[in-house]
Design an enzyme around this catalytic site. Structure first.
Site, short mmCIF file in Angstrom:
data_model
loop_
_atom_site.label_atom_id
_atom_site.label_comp_id
_atom_site.label_asym_id
_atom_site.label_seq_id
_atom_site.Cartn_x
_atom_site.Cartn_y
_atom_site.Cartn_z
N GLU A 96 0.83 -1.20 0.00
CA GLU A 96 0.00 0.00 0.00
C GLU A 96 0.87 1.26 0.00
O GLU A 96 1.96 1.28 0.58
CB GLU A 96 -0.93 -0.02 1.22
CG GLU A 96 -1.91 -1.18 1.13
CD GLU A 96 -2.93 -1.22 2.25
OE1 GLU A 96 -4.09 -1.56 1.95
OE2 GLU A 96 -2.60 -0.91 3.40
N CYS A 109 3.41 8.46 1.44
CA CYS A 109 3.93 7.48 2.40
C CYS A 109 4.25 6.20 1.62
O CYS A 109 3.34 5.52 1.14
CB CYS A 109 2.87 7.27 3.47
SG CYS A 109 3.38 6.16 4.77
N CYS A 116 6.64 -6.91 6.98
CA CYS A 116 7.79 -6.46 7.78
C CYS A 116 8.21 -7.61 8.67
O CYS A 116 7.36 -8.29 9.23
CB CYS A 116 7.40 -5.24 8.62
SG CYS A 116 8.79 -4.55 9.55
N CYS A 120 6.43 -5.42 15.50
CA CYS A 120 6.09 -4.53 16.62
C CYS A 120 4.64 -4.87 17.01
O CYS A 120 3.80 -5.04 16.12
CB CYS A 120 6.22 -3.07 16.22
SG CYS A 120 7.90 -2.69 15.68
N CYS A 123 1.51 -2.81 15.58
CA CYS A 123 1.51 -2.44 14.15
C CYS A 123 0.91 -3.54 13.29
O CYS A 123 1.30 -4.71 13.39
CB CYS A 123 2.95 -2.17 13.70
SG CYS A 123 3.12 -1.95 11.92
N CYS A 345 -1.46 5.65 9.85
CA CYS A 345 -0.18 5.11 10.31
C CYS A 345 -0.34 3.74 10.96
O CYS A 345 -1.13 3.59 11.88
CB CYS A 345 0.33 6.03 11.41
SG CYS A 345 1.86 6.77 11.03
#
Ligand code: SAH
Ligand code: SF4
Length: 363
Positions: A96, A109, A116, A120, A123, A345
């Site tokens: 995205e 962004c 990833c 975390c 997230c 975010c």
């Protein structure tokens, strides 16, 4: 005829590489300059649009090079004008890319990986099953699709809203440094897309050994995903902290070559109710930032399905911000953008999943 997959992707080649490859086809160096111009200032999507190049040479180029953009699987616009593209690459993987317009500027962004590796706990991207690095061409492709979609190729610079880039999409950019560096170098080239290092921010969860290199080679603005002021808590929220604890991370920030009073390092701090949002946390944050050219971005945590956190109350956010602000650090509470299209975010996640037994490629 070559099949598309056998052609060399032209987006992502450096100027030197392009010049060399053209030379092997018997084309002079000035052609590379022309092609660069068509690709990165005009947004050409086909060699036939390159009208300063003769037809037979266009055909030759088309035989050897692929200038395709990533496919657009979804193109969504939020009530607040934030725009999100779900892009699909040739192998079917998706990422995205989000455009966040403001009054007189706008930031794209950009993602650096499919998924990833760092998980975390707060997230959404960290929950993705598949991870692979993006190529430089795929990173630049996101910028090109955004310029297309915003219709900003042939506008005067001062009329363009897409002015900044934040490497804050999916993935950890410093775990894919080589391709990110190549992509940003091409994006910063003054005769092409020409977004300057001052308008580019790279966000990292704290890959300490790569931070200095990033500052020296790219000179872009740095953002650090801090989120906790004690190692025990940061170990939990940002597991990379176990490898590179706070003291090391903050030292790397003190030494960051591209930071100064005018270009401060941004410390991102996601506000998690009852987890990291007390007055004592705020005071400790101030203590840790001593001696660093720093500003703080407080991010209300953005929820996603299945997450175990809650966002701190507005009162708590303001009390925290006041302590940091009174100590002399700018500490705005960032407005959540694109909520309704899951573009905020840490909400980015595509449906790319690894097939059973498939190897993960991390370059
Ligand atoms: N991997 C890099 C860049 C991508 S994440 C990094 O971690 O810095 C971009 C920012 O969004 C980071 O500061 C990240 O910590 C934050 N973030 C992740 N999930 C979030 C969520 N659910 N709500 C608010 N911010 C989040
Ligand atoms: Fe990865 Fe950044 Fe999300 Fe952590 S916050 S899982 S490093 S994308």
């Amino acid at each position: 005829m070559h099949k598309i997959s056998e052609k060399t992707p032209i987006i992502g080649l450096t100027r030197e590489e392009l010049t060399q490859k053209l030379a092997t086809l018997g084309l002079p160096a000035f052609r590379a300059k022309q092609i660069w111009h068509w690709l990165y200032t005009k947004g050409a999507t086909d060699f036939s649009q390159m009208t300063t190049i003769a037809k037979p040479q266009q055909a030759l180029l088309d035989e050897h090079f692929n200038l395709a953009r990533p496919g657009i699987a979804k193109d969504l616009t939020s009530f607040d004008a934030t725009r999100k593209w779900l892009l699909e690459f040739q192998d079917g993987n998706k990422v995205e890319t989000v455009f966040i317009p403001e009054e007189d500027r706008g930031a794209l962004c950009v993602s650096s990986q499919v998924g990833c590796t760092l998980s975390c706990t707060f997230c959404h991207t960290g929950t993705m099953k598949l991870v692979r690095n993006l190529t430089a061409g795929e990173i630049i492709g996101q910028v090109l699709v955004a310029r297309d979609g915003l219709n900003e190729w042939n506008k005067k610079r001062e009329d363009c809203l897409f002015t900044n880039i934040v490497m804050m999409g999916m993935g950890e950019p410093l775990y894919n440094y080589e391709q990110v560096a190549r992509a940003l170098t091409i994006i910063m080239d003054g005769e092409g897309i020409a977004i300057s290092k001052r308008r580019i921010t790279l966000s990292t969860s704290g890959v300490v050994p790569m931070i200095e290199k990033c500052g020296q080679e790219l000179g872009v603005n740095l953002a650090i995903s801090l989120h906790a002021v004690r190692d025990d808590l940061r170990d939990e929220l940002v597991p990379l902290n176990k490898k590179y604890p706070l003291a090391q991370l903050l030292q790397a920030c003190r030494d960051y070559p591209a930071a100064n009073n005018a270009r401060r390092i941004t410390f991102e701090y996601v506000m998690l109710k009852g987890v990291n949002d007390t007055d004592a946390d705020a005071r400790e944050l101030v203590r840790l930032l001593d001696g660093i050219h720093a500003k703080v971005n407080l991010i209300p945590w953005n929820p996603w399905p299945g997450a175990k956190y809650e966002t701190s109350s507005r009162n708590r956010q303001h009390a925290f911000a006041k302590i940091v602000n009174d100590a002399g650090y700018s500490s705005p509470i960032r407005a959540t953008r694109g909520e309704d299209i899951m573009a905020a975010c840490g909400q980015l996640k595509s449906d790319s999943e690894r097939k059973k037994g498939e190897k993960v490629w991390l370059g």
